[in-house]
Design an enzyme around this catalytic site. Structure first.
Site, PDB file in Angstrom:
ATOM      1  N   ARG A  99       0.602  -1.214  -0.293  1.00  0.00           N
ATOM      2  CA  ARG A  99      -0.507   0.047   0.212  1.00  0.00           C
ATOM      3  C   ARG A  99       0.699   1.550  -0.083  1.00  0.00           C
ATOM      4  O   ARG A  99       0.253   1.991  -0.508  1.00  0.00           O
ATOM      5  CB  ARG A  99      -1.089  -0.055   1.480  1.00  0.00           C
ATOM      6  CG  ARG A  99      -2.364  -0.964   0.979  1.00  0.00           C
ATOM      7  CD  ARG A  99      -2.813  -0.981   2.942  1.00  0.00           C
ATOM      8  NE  ARG A  99      -2.518  -1.678   3.367  1.00  0.00           N
ATOM      9  CZ  ARG A  99      -2.451  -1.182   4.456  1.00  0.00           C
ATOM     10  NH1 ARG A  99      -4.051  -0.580   4.673  1.00  0.00           N
ATOM     11  NH2 ARG A  99      -1.818  -1.313   5.773  1.00  0.00           N
TER      12      ARG A  99
ATOM     13  N   ASN B  37      -5.315  -2.897   1.700  1.00  0.00           N
ATOM     14  CA  ASN B  37      -6.139  -4.490   2.062  1.00  0.00           C
ATOM     15  C   ASN B  37      -7.371  -4.643   2.541  1.00  0.00           C
ATOM     16  O   ASN B  37      -8.301  -4.173   2.769  1.00  0.00           O
ATOM     17  CB  ASN B  37      -5.339  -4.851   3.291  1.00  0.00           C
ATOM     18  CG  ASN B  37      -3.610  -4.467   3.396  1.00  0.00           C
ATOM     19  OD1 ASN B  37      -3.093  -4.530   2.112  1.00  0.00           O
ATOM     20  ND2 ASN B  37      -2.992  -4.276   4.378  1.00  0.00           N
TER      21      ASN B  37
END
Length: 99
Positions: free
Chosen positions: A24, A42
């Site tokens: 990320r 996520n």
């Protein structure tokens, strides 16, 4: 407006070893570097998903990055892109990591 300047929005989901490897953070950094906006998070399925918005040429570059590069310790099995559409305006002002 030139083809490369057309604004698009596309959703994505990345499969493989993409959690616990700073995926990320690297996605956010690459998106910002390209001047894109959107988000990344996520999922409970062990994938990473999000949305990209920006000029089509930059979005295409980011799609390739998501499919082939990712973070240094990630292992990408596949990337799904869907819901692509031309947009008149950006829905976001930044590229965010969603918790």
């Amino acid at each position: 407006m030139a083809e490369g300047d057309t604004l698009v929005s596309v959703d994505y989901e990345i499969f493989g070893k993409v959690q616990g490897v700073f995926f990320r953070k690297y996605t956010q950094a690459e998106g910002k570097k390209l001047g894109l906006v959107g988000w990344v998070q996520n999922t409970d399925r062990g994938t990473v998903q999000g949305q990209l918005q920006g000029p089509v040429s930059k979005v295409r570059f980011m799609q390739q990055w998501l499919e082939t590069r990712g973070s240094p310790k990630s292992h990408i099995d596949r990337a799904n892109f869907n819901n692509e559409k031309v947009i008149a305006n950006l829905d976001y002002s930044d590229f965010q990591i969603v918790k």
